[in-house]
Design a protein around this motif. Structure first.
Motif, short mmCIF file in Angstrom:
data_model
loop_
_atom_site.label_atom_id
_atom_site.label_comp_id
_atom_site.label_asym_id
_atom_site.label_seq_id
_atom_site.Cartn_x
_atom_site.Cartn_y
_atom_site.Cartn_z
N PHE A 125 0.89 -1.58 0.06
CA PHE A 125 -0.23 -0.72 0.09
C PHE A 125 0.73 1.62 0.17
O PHE A 125 0.04 1.82 -0.27
CB PHE A 125 -0.73 0.38 1.02
CG PHE A 125 -2.90 -0.63 0.72
CD1 PHE A 125 -2.44 -2.00 -0.15
CD2 PHE A 125 -3.57 -0.58 1.84
CE1 PHE A 125 -3.37 -2.45 -0.11
CE2 PHE A 125 -4.53 -1.01 1.39
CZ PHE A 125 -5.02 -1.61 0.76
N GLY A 126 1.85 1.12 0.03
CA GLY A 126 3.22 2.81 0.49
C GLY A 126 3.42 2.48 -0.81
O GLY A 126 5.14 2.99 -1.00
N SER A 127 3.40 1.87 -1.86
CA SER A 127 3.91 1.79 -3.38
C SER A 127 3.33 2.76 -4.02
O SER A 127 3.03 2.73 -5.55
CB SER A 127 4.23 0.68 -3.52
OG SER A 127 5.03 -0.58 -3.19
N ILE A 128 2.13 3.08 -3.76
CA ILE A 128 0.57 3.68 -4.87
C ILE A 128 -0.10 4.80 -3.98
O ILE A 128 0.35 4.89 -2.77
CB ILE A 128 -0.73 2.42 -5.13
CG1 ILE A 128 -1.70 1.85 -3.66
CG2 ILE A 128 -0.23 1.07 -5.68
CD1 ILE A 128 -2.51 0.88 -3.97
N ASP A 129 -0.68 5.24 -5.02
CA ASP A 129 -0.95 6.64 -4.70
C ASP A 129 -2.60 6.58 -3.40
O ASP A 129 -3.22 5.48 -4.56
CB ASP A 129 -0.77 7.81 -5.80
CG ASP A 129 -1.60 9.34 -5.13
OD1 ASP A 129 -1.59 9.55 -4.22
OD2 ASP A 129 -1.85 10.25 -6.68
N ARG A 130 -2.33 7.64 -2.19
CA ARG A 130 -3.99 6.97 -1.97
C ARG A 130 -4.52 5.89 -2.01
O ARG A 130 -5.86 5.34 -2.23
CB ARG A 130 -5.08 7.93 -2.60
CG ARG A 130 -4.99 9.53 -3.34
CD ARG A 130 -4.77 10.35 -1.37
NE ARG A 130 -5.93 9.41 -0.97
CZ ARG A 130 -7.28 10.66 -0.80
NH1 ARG A 130 -6.85 11.84 -1.61
NH2 ARG A 130 -8.12 9.98 0.82
N CYS A 131 -3.79 4.83 -1.21
CA CYS A 131 -4.10 3.41 -0.35
C CYS A 131 -5.20 3.58 -0.10
O CYS A 131 -6.04 2.43 -0.20
CB CYS A 131 -2.64 2.39 0.23
SG CYS A 131 -2.41 3.97 1.75
N ASP A 132 -5.67 4.88 0.68
CA ASP A 132 -7.13 4.49 1.27
C ASP A 132 -8.46 4.19 0.34
O ASP A 132 -9.20 3.84 0.88
CB ASP A 132 -7.45 6.20 2.05
CG ASP A 132 -6.92 6.87 0.94
OD1 ASP A 132 -6.14 6.72 0.36
OD2 ASP A 132 -7.94 7.89 1.30
N ARG A 133 -7.39 4.29 -0.67
CA ARG A 133 -9.34 4.11 -2.05
C ARG A 133 -9.93 2.41 -1.52
O ARG A 133 -10.91 2.15 -2.22
CB ARG A 133 -9.36 4.95 -3.15
CG ARG A 133 -8.09 5.93 -2.93
CD ARG A 133 -9.55 6.48 -3.33
NE ARG A 133 -9.46 8.19 -2.96
CZ ARG A 133 -9.31 9.09 -4.11
NH1 ARG A 133 -9.47 8.32 -5.36
NH2 ARG A 133 -8.50 10.46 -3.88
N LEU A 134 -8.20 1.34 -1.43
CA LEU A 134 -8.63 0.29 -1.32
C LEU A 134 -9.02 -0.37 0.28
O LEU A 134 -9.37 -1.83 0.32
CB LEU A 134 -6.99 -0.55 -1.53
CG LEU A 134 -7.09 -0.84 -3.69
CD1 LEU A 134 -6.58 0.90 -3.47
CD2 LEU A 134 -5.73 -1.22 -3.41
#
Length: 200
Positions: A125-134
């Protein structure tokens, strides 16, 4: 990492990272060939704890976070398809991942009372933008969660994530089995801290 949390909440420490860097340097890699990164933002503040940089044993290692980075994300995106349910927009992938030749994933062993046990998967999740969407799709008590679908699988299937990951080193030296932001705890199953490094 949760660099904004005070006190003794579990967080990344540099010692296991130094050990991996030392192994790479011993095999002929230059410190400048190595990047330690976490571009998480969303529920996080986008910073990397200062102690990681300050206590790195190898001069010249690169550190990349969201804060202080003019271009943290690439044009490449991870596509998600939750099987006809409300969609997740494609998420931009960290530039450092796209530019890397190989990836070593270094999660911390800790309980996640929302997402259960994910270890190395959720670390990206630290490798994509705005992981909170997942988050709704991995949080076990959320209405969007279903055991038939996990965006973590699509994240790992990306050529620059799972395709480049050559080693996973889980820091289970102390860990926490109570809450993802708790201090390190004694594990009933171990009679104390796990005192382990898990390799895959």
């Amino acid at each position: 990492t949760r660099s904004e949390l005070p006190g003794k909440a579990i967080d990344a420490v540099i010692e296991p990272v130094n050990a991996v860097i030392g192994g790479l340097v011993g095999r002929g890699f230059a410190p400048s060939d190595i990047t330690v990164y976490d571009v998480t933002r969303g529920a996080h503040d986008g910073r990397m704890p200062d102690h990681l940089r300050e206590r790195c044993a190898y001069e010249g290692v690169n550190f990349v976070a969201f804060v202080g980075n003019d271009a943290p994300f690439s044009d490449k995106k991870v596509e998600f398809d939750p099987a006809g349910r409300e969609g997740i927009s494609d998420r931009p992938l960290a530039r450092v991942m796209v530019e890397a030749d190989y990836v070593i994933n270094m999660p911390i062993a800790k309980a996640h009372d929302f997402a259960g046990m994910s270890v190395s998967f959720k670390n990206h999740f630290g490798s994509i933008d705005r992981c909170d969407r997942l988050h709704p799709y991995v949080f076990l008590r959320d209405d969007s969660y279903t055991p038939e679908y996990s965006p973590l699988l699509e994240l790992y299937a990306h050529e620059d994530v799972g395709g480049k990951t050559v080693l996973t080193v889980c820091d289970a030296l102390f860990g926490t089995c109570t809450h993802l932001w708790s201090p390190p705890t004694r594990w009933p199953s171990c009679g104390g801290p796990p005192n382990s490094i898990l390799l895959s």
